[in-house]
Design an enzyme around this catalytic site. Sequence first.
Site, PDB file in Angstrom:
ATOM      1  N   HIS A  23      -9.122   3.564  -2.025  1.00 52.63           N
ATOM      2  CA  HIS A  23      -7.693   3.293  -1.824  1.00 52.63           C
ATOM      3  C   HIS A  23      -7.150   2.491  -3.013  1.00 52.63           C
ATOM      4  CE1 HIS A  23      -3.965   1.954  -0.175  1.00 52.63           C
ATOM      5  NE2 HIS A  23      -4.400   1.046   0.677  1.00 52.63           N
ATOM      6  N   CYS A  27       0.800  -1.228   0.000  1.00 51.40           N
ATOM      7  CA  CYS A  27       0.000   0.000   0.000  1.00 51.40           C
ATOM      8  C   CYS A  27       0.831   1.276   0.000  1.00 51.40           C
ATOM      9  CB  CYS A  27      -0.946   0.012   1.199  1.00 51.40           C
ATOM     10  SG  CYS A  27      -2.192  -1.289   1.145  1.00 51.40           S
ATOM     11  N   CYS A  48       0.029   2.509   6.617  1.00 49.33           N
ATOM     12  CA  CYS A  48       0.302   1.148   7.065  1.00 49.33           C
ATOM     13  C   CYS A  48       0.547   0.295   5.824  1.00 49.33           C
ATOM     14  CB  CYS A  48      -0.863   0.596   7.876  1.00 49.33           C
ATOM     15  SG  CYS A  48      -2.436   0.492   6.982  1.00 49.33           S
TER      16      CYS A  48
END
Length: 403
Positions: free
Chosen positions: A359, A91, A389
Site C-alpha cells: 500500500h 490513503c 478507508c
Amino acid sequence: MTEAYIYDAVRTPRGKGRKDGSLHEVTSARLAAVSLNAIHERNGLQGHAVEDVILGNVTQVGEQGGCLARTAVLASNLDESIPGLSINRFCASGMEAVNLAANQVRGGAGSAYIAGGVEMMGRVAMGSDGAAIAVDPSIAMNTYFVPQGISADLIATKYGFSRDDADALAVESQRRAAAAWADNRFSKSVIPVKDINGLTILDHDEYMRPSTDMQGLGALNASFQMMGEAMPGFNKVALMKYPELEKINHIHHAGNSSGIVDGSAAVLIGSKEFGVANGLKPRARIRATAKIGTEPTIMLTGPVPVTQKILADHGMTIGDIDLFEVNEAFASVVLRFMQAFDVDADKVNVNGGSIAMGHPLGATGAIIIGTLLDELERSDKEVGLATLCIASGMGAATIIERV
C-alpha cells in the site's frame, strides 16, 4: 456537463519499502516521473496537452515536500508549460487526485489532466511529517484519537471478525495476487522501473508472499496488542468512545495488514473532444465520485458510508456494481465492507490487494482504479466501484463504467 473519461492508467511495480527494497535508490520525484513518462509516451502527448498534473502523496516532507507534482513534471518528459498540484487526503490521495481531475474536466476547467500519486515509504518514513490529530493533546483528547492499528482491531471487535477471518482473507489476497501475476493480468498497466543506463531495476511487485498459509499467519503475534494495553492505554481510549464493548480483540498483524512499499501511478483523464483531437479512444467513463467524513476513533469504516452516499447520490444500488476494489489497509476493513453490503467475495479484489502487494499510501487510490479498469475489461464486465478507508475518519469512492 462535460463527461470525463479514462484514456490510460499505469503504475510502477511496488517495491519493498525499506533500505534493501529494489526501488530504494529511486527518489520520489523520479518514481513519479516514470509513471508520467509512460502516459506521455503511450499516448503521444505533445506540448501543453493536459491542463495540469495532480498527484497525491501523504508524507509531504523532505524529498516529498514542496510541490512534488511540479517537481515530477520537471523530472519527466512532459512539457514544462504543464504545472503540477500536490494534494493530501491520506490513503485516498491518489483517488482524490483522479476524482479532482475528473470533476475539473466535467466543469470545463481544461480538457485533460494526468492524475495519480506516489509514495516512497522506504525513503520518507510514514508519520515523519507529524499530525496535529496525533500530537496536539487538545485535539487528540477531544477526538479520542488512537492509532490506525487499534482502529482496525476495534472494527474487528465491534463487528465480530475473528483472527481466522482476517487471516483467511489475507491468504486469499496472496493467492489471488500470485494468480493474477502468473496470468499476466497486470501487463497492460505495470511499467518497469529502469536506471539511467536503461537496465531494469524492478518489473514485478516484490512484496508478495505467495506461500502464505493459515499456519504461518497463526504463528505471528498481534501487532497492536502491546500498543493498546501499554501506556498511554489506547485500548482504554477506544473503549471510552465505545463503552458497549468489554475489551478490544487484537487480531491484526503484519500478515493480514497492508504492506509498506514504494510505488507510483498515473491516470490520463479527458473529455471526448480531447480524445478525438489526440486520436485516443476512451476506456471508461468516470460515472461518479464521492467523499465523506466518519467517526475518527474507529476511523477506518469510511468505505461503507461513502459507498452508500455515492450510490444514493446517483440513483444506483449495490446490485448495479459488477466488481469492487476495496483497499486492504487491514483485513477488517474489507470484511466490514462485505458484511455491510452482503457482497459476494468473488466480486471484491479479485486480483488480490494491498495485503499481498503493498500500500504505497499516496499512490494506492489511483492504482486500484487502474486495476479495476483492467479487470472490467478482462472479465467483460461493465461497472466497477473503488473505495478506500482514510486516516482521521474519512472515506472516498469512484465509480467507473466501460465505454
